[in-house]
Design an enzyme around this catalytic site. Sequence first.
Site, PDB file in Angstrom:
ATOM      1  CG  ASP A   1     -26.944  -8.112  35.491  1.00  8.50           C
ATOM      2  OD1 ASP A   1     -27.253  -7.427  34.011  1.00  8.50           O
ATOM      3  OD2 ASP A   1     -25.543  -7.758  36.233  1.00  8.50           O
ATOM      4  CE  LYS A   2     -30.467 -17.076  32.414  1.00  4.93           C
ATOM      5  NZ  LYS A   2     -30.428 -18.105  31.466  1.00  4.93           N
TER       6      LYS A   2
END
Length: 247
Positions: free
Chosen positions: A107-108
Amino acid sequence: MKATLRLDKLLAHTGFGTRSEIKQLVKRGVVSVDGKTAKDSGMQVNPERDRITVDGEPVVYREFVYLMLHKPQGVVSATEDTRDRTVLDLLDEQYSHFDVFPVGRLDKDTEGLLLLTNDGKLAHNLLSPRKHVPKTYYAEVNGAVDKSDIEAFARGVTLDDGYVTMPAELIVLHCGRPEAGEHSRIELTIHEGKFHQVKRMFQTVGKQVTYLKRLSMGPLKLDEALPLGKARELTEEERQSLLAHGE
């Protein structure tokens, strides 16, 4: 790999420019194969047998590269994105012609180990649901993570979409005291890779992940000496263990 391939493709793959630029190099007479000046940029060559030079510089051909990235927060695990920086933006220019891609995604807002390669077969094997490749994460969790959570994760928990996870191994490094503003610190090993899985598993037991970092994927462990945001090529030992794991 095919026994032979086009000269311009080989040179493009080793960073000597685009095919049109390589055509000009051949036209200038600076490309040679086995000591003879190449006349046709489309000629077939054998990268393992033929000696190829450009301006006298030997060409070293590699079909695949394998990179370990210590992914920071704020970049996306993609090859391109219209809004955010991608993990490819963190790589040195020397890898731009290899067309590498991330194996899976983080995930970012997640840090840690990310493998990048152009070896599609290895990537497919590592990501295959049938392989159940273990992935270990370090997380900080808002709430007291205790024995009941260890037992729940060991049985498998039901996510918000009804999916029941495979048994996972939860280790509590520190059980936080919410009343004192403390977070729990844990390590979690899962054997699948559902969307936001670690965060959703803790949501199932009423807790929130506030920090997440991947430590390992299969036999590959994050090199903690690798600075955040930097990448390096795998060692031969790392590469061989990963290839063996992905067979």
